[in-house]
Enzyme design. Structure first.
Site, PDB file in Angstrom:
ATOM      1  N   SER A 186      11.008  -2.945 -20.808  1.00  0.00           N
ATOM      2  CA  SER A 186       9.858  -2.054 -20.953  1.00  0.00           C
ATOM      3  C   SER A 186      10.200  -0.927 -21.941  1.00  0.00           C
ATOM      4  O   SER A 186      10.559  -1.212 -23.077  1.00  0.00           O
ATOM      5  CB  SER A 186       9.449  -1.522 -19.573  1.00  0.00           C
ATOM      6  OG  SER A 186       8.177  -0.951 -19.632  1.00  0.00           O
ATOM      7  N   ASP A 400       2.594 -10.601 -17.668  1.00  0.00           N
ATOM      8  CA  ASP A 400       2.839  -9.150 -17.735  1.00  0.00           C
ATOM      9  C   ASP A 400       1.494  -8.429 -17.801  1.00  0.00           C
ATOM     10  O   ASP A 400       0.698  -8.673 -18.711  1.00  0.00           O
ATOM     11  CB  ASP A 400       3.683  -8.842 -18.976  1.00  0.00           C
ATOM     12  CG  ASP A 400       4.215  -7.417 -18.979  1.00  0.00           C
ATOM     13  OD1 ASP A 400       3.499  -6.496 -18.516  1.00  0.00           O
ATOM     14  OD2 ASP A 400       5.344  -7.206 -19.466  1.00  0.00           O
ATOM     15  N   HIS A 439       5.611  -7.845 -15.139  1.00  0.00           N
ATOM     16  CA  HIS A 439       6.251  -6.877 -16.020  1.00  0.00           C
ATOM     17  C   HIS A 439       7.702  -6.609 -15.581  1.00  0.00           C
ATOM     18  O   HIS A 439       7.923  -5.985 -14.551  1.00  0.00           O
ATOM     19  CB  HIS A 439       5.468  -5.567 -16.035  1.00  0.00           C
ATOM     20  CG  HIS A 439       6.031  -4.573 -17.002  1.00  0.00           C
ATOM     21  ND1 HIS A 439       6.127  -4.824 -18.346  1.00  0.00           N
ATOM     22  CD2 HIS A 439       6.555  -3.345 -16.816  1.00  0.00           C
ATOM     23  CE1 HIS A 439       6.677  -3.778 -18.949  1.00  0.00           C
ATOM     24  NE2 HIS A 439       6.953  -2.880 -18.040  1.00  0.00           N
TER      25      HIS A 439
END
Ligand SMILES: *[C@@H]1O[C@H](CO)[C@@H](O)[C@H](O)[C@H]1NC(C)=O
Ligand SMILES: *[C@@H]1O[C@H](CO)[C@@H](O)[C@H](O)[C@H]1NC(C)=O
Ligand SMILES: *[C@@H]1O[C@H](CO)[C@@H](O)[C@H](O)[C@H]1NC(C)=O
Ligand SMILES: *[C@@H]1O[C@H](CO)[C@@H](O)[C@H](O)[C@H]1NC(C)=O
Ligand SMILES: *[C@@H]1O[C@H](CO)[C@@H](O)[C@H](O)[C@H]1NC(C)=O
Ligand SMILES: *[C@@H]1O[C@H](CO)[C@@H](O)[C@H](O)[C@H]1NC(C)=O
Length: 504
Positions: A186, A400, A439
């Protein structure tokens, strides 16, 4: 070739992590000092031996054991900016494997400290993290108007942490690390990409999971579902969006040859939510409701991505098989709200819960023009990183819900174009797209490796470039293919098992 390493003081369980053998330290922890990197000055440094340090909870770069470390805490500042940037470098007291690992953050936190440092040290690495001077709570109202803190957060502090981590490793163990690796997902993935793009000498290998590159655009696209929901009626409840999402999986599940509840390649899924208008759905409160034309339109528009009022593409949406819960209902995705409120509108007191399409489009263009170059971290020129022998590895979940996986592929294609082809790119940058993965983890599909650095270390140190990476979890396993290859069921065998699938 590796230099012969020192004698391992901690034989036994730690020895397996060492390159041949482990490196003992040659300098007492408490006597460590640092030279501030260029442009920075030292506020203070403390170096303390700590024993039985551990981390309880899910980890991402290996298992957290109980470790004994020299914990070096360094604070730096820059010019007269008044920033106070924390750096934590953990040096294993025994069992150093000759490698340094820089670790990244998430959301508006530049680093996450023990959750990543303890597993790294457990694996034998010396390891570093930084807060970039912005703290860890993500309160951007405290730093949105500081150009120094923004620069720290976007790239500078990660580089300085790396310089300090290598310097302290060398001082403590009496020699430089043989290899240095980046680990992050991320925001941590974006930071890894920033290192490859801006400071190619820093790392031999960079793992950049679900990278938050194209930051100026993804933060705006993450708001788009709220805007869609506000147009032409009441917001569509999550149970309906979920039911349409499930219908999209049902419609496309068999494209890969197996009814496994996962869409291996969502790019091939041509599901139109209009096909399930009239479907009855049971919501959590047990009321039954029916999918309407508008429900279908909302789902389709979220899937199709952010567009302006003329229908021009601005940024990617979410893939079939993705849960919309983070963005499609109030209050939306916090990072996106903070971005708009603090960095674009520059007023932390504003209510940004209702932004119409026209204003969102204007904000998008502002975001791109003010922050694209600095924060976008999407420069496809990785030639310097390639030239120094660096390897860059990314996986991204097809499900995601926070960062569209299509942004990673957009970047990959731009790198391929610049590098002269897929084969050329394969030498230094490989991308793996995981079905049903959310995610940085979660989602209904097979889950991320226990230590995502393992295939990267194999590639960097032994030249074993990964063709597939094993993901397991939720009762399923898959050898995820190097993009643009995709999974296909071999036609026989347990559909839940990696062995029954091949890459085509
Ligand atoms: C080092 O400086 C930081 C930032 O001013 C401060 O928070 C910290 O307490 C200081 N540490 C020591 C040991 O003085
Ligand atoms: C660390 O844990 C071990 C095993 O539980 C214990 O024997 C030892 O005293 C601990 N060390 C410190 C400094 O607390
Ligand atoms: C933002 O800048 C203004 C003046 O330019 C200053 O008064 C204020 O304290 C700053 N806010 C923050 C949170 O740094
Ligand atoms: C969608 O499918 C998942 C997994 O089978 C299930 O848990 C969930 O309840 C379904 N959602 C809806 C709204 O039907
Ligand atoms: C919905 O129905 C199920 C089964 O009929 C029951 O177990 C559950 O408690 C109900 N939920 C609510 C919110 O009424
Ligand atoms: C298929 O594999 C899954 C995951 O390993 C396992 O849980 C399941 O029992 C297997 N099914 C059969 C029929 O062997």
């Amino acid at each position: 070739m590796l230099r012969p390493l020192g004698i391992c003081l901690a034989l036994g369980s730690l020895a397996q992590n060492c390159l041949g053998s482990c490196v003992p330290h040659t300098t007492p922890c408490s006597s460590l000092t640092v030279t501030p990197p260029d442009g920075a000055s030292l506020i203070n440094i403390t170096a303390t031996e700590r024993y039985n340090v551990t981390y309880v909870g899910q980890t991402f770069n290996g298992v957290a054991g109980i470790v004994d470390i020299c914990d070096v805490e360094v604070y730096l500042t820059h010019g007269d900016a008044g920033d106070e940037v924390r750096f934590a470098i953990y040096l294993p007291l025994t069992g150093w494997n000759g490698r340094f690992q820089g670790t990244g953050g998430g959301g508006f936190a530049a680093g996450q400290f023990d959750i990543e440092l303890v597993p790294a040290v457990t694996g034998g690495y010396s390891a570093g993290a930084t807060d970039a001077g912005v703290g860890q709570a993500g309160n951007t109202d405290l730093w949105y108007n500081s150009t120094q803190l923004i620069e720290n957060f976007v790239h500078l502090s990660l580089h300085e942490m790396t310089v300090l981590g290598k310097e302290l490793s060398e001082k403590f163990y009496g020699r430089k690390p043989d290899y240095s690796y980046w680990f992050g997902c991320s925001t941590g993935g974006r930071q890894g990409m920033s290192e490859a793009q801006r400071y190619p000498e820093d790392y031999d290998g960079i793992f950049a999971g679900a990278p938050a590159i194209n930051w100026d655009k993804i933060t705006m696209a993450d708001y788009w579902p709220l805007t869609v929901q506000s147009q032409g009626g009441d917001p569509v409840p999550l149970c309906k969006l979920g039911a349409i999402g499930n219908a999209s999986v049902d419609a496309c599940d068999l494209l890969d040859g197996a009814a496994d509840g996962l869409i291996s390649n969502p790019l091939k899924c041509e599901f139109d939510a209009k096909s399930v208008v009239g479907l009855e759905v049971r919501c959590d409160d047990n009321t039954t409701t029916t999918i309407t034309e508008r429900d279908a339109t909302v789902w389709n528009r979220i899937r199709d991505g952010f567009k302006d009022e003329e229908g021009n593409f601005l940024w990617y949406g979410l893939e079939p098989g993705t849960n919309y819960y983070n963005q499609a209902v109030q209050p939306g995705f916090l990072v996106s709200l903070q971005w708009i409120r603090d960095f674009l509108l520059r007023d932390p007191s504003l209510d940004v819960s209702h932004i119409e399409q026209g204003e969102l489009v204007d904000l998008f263009h502002q975001s791109v023009s003010e922050f694209g170059e600095l924060w976008g971290t999407d420069n496809p020129d990785l030639s310097a990183y390639h030239a120094r022998g660096g390897k860059l590895l990314t996986w991204h979940g097809w499900a995601d819900d926070l960062i569209s996986p299509l942004g990673t592929l957009d970047y990959w294609k731009r790198v391929v174009d610049l590098a002269g082809g897929e084969e050329e790119t394969d030498e230094f940058y490989r991308v793996f797209m995981a079905p049903g993965l959310g995610h940085c983890g979660m989602g209904p599909g097979p889950q991320i490796p226990v230590d995502s650095l393992v295939p990267l270390v194999e590639w960097v140190e032994k030249g074993n470039a990964p063709e597939t990476i094993l993901f397991s979890g939720n009762g399923q396993s898959r050898n995820i293919c190097k993009f643009p290859k995709e999974l296909e069921y071999s036609g026989s065998g347990n559909v839940s098992s990696a062995a029954s699938w091949k890459c085509i």
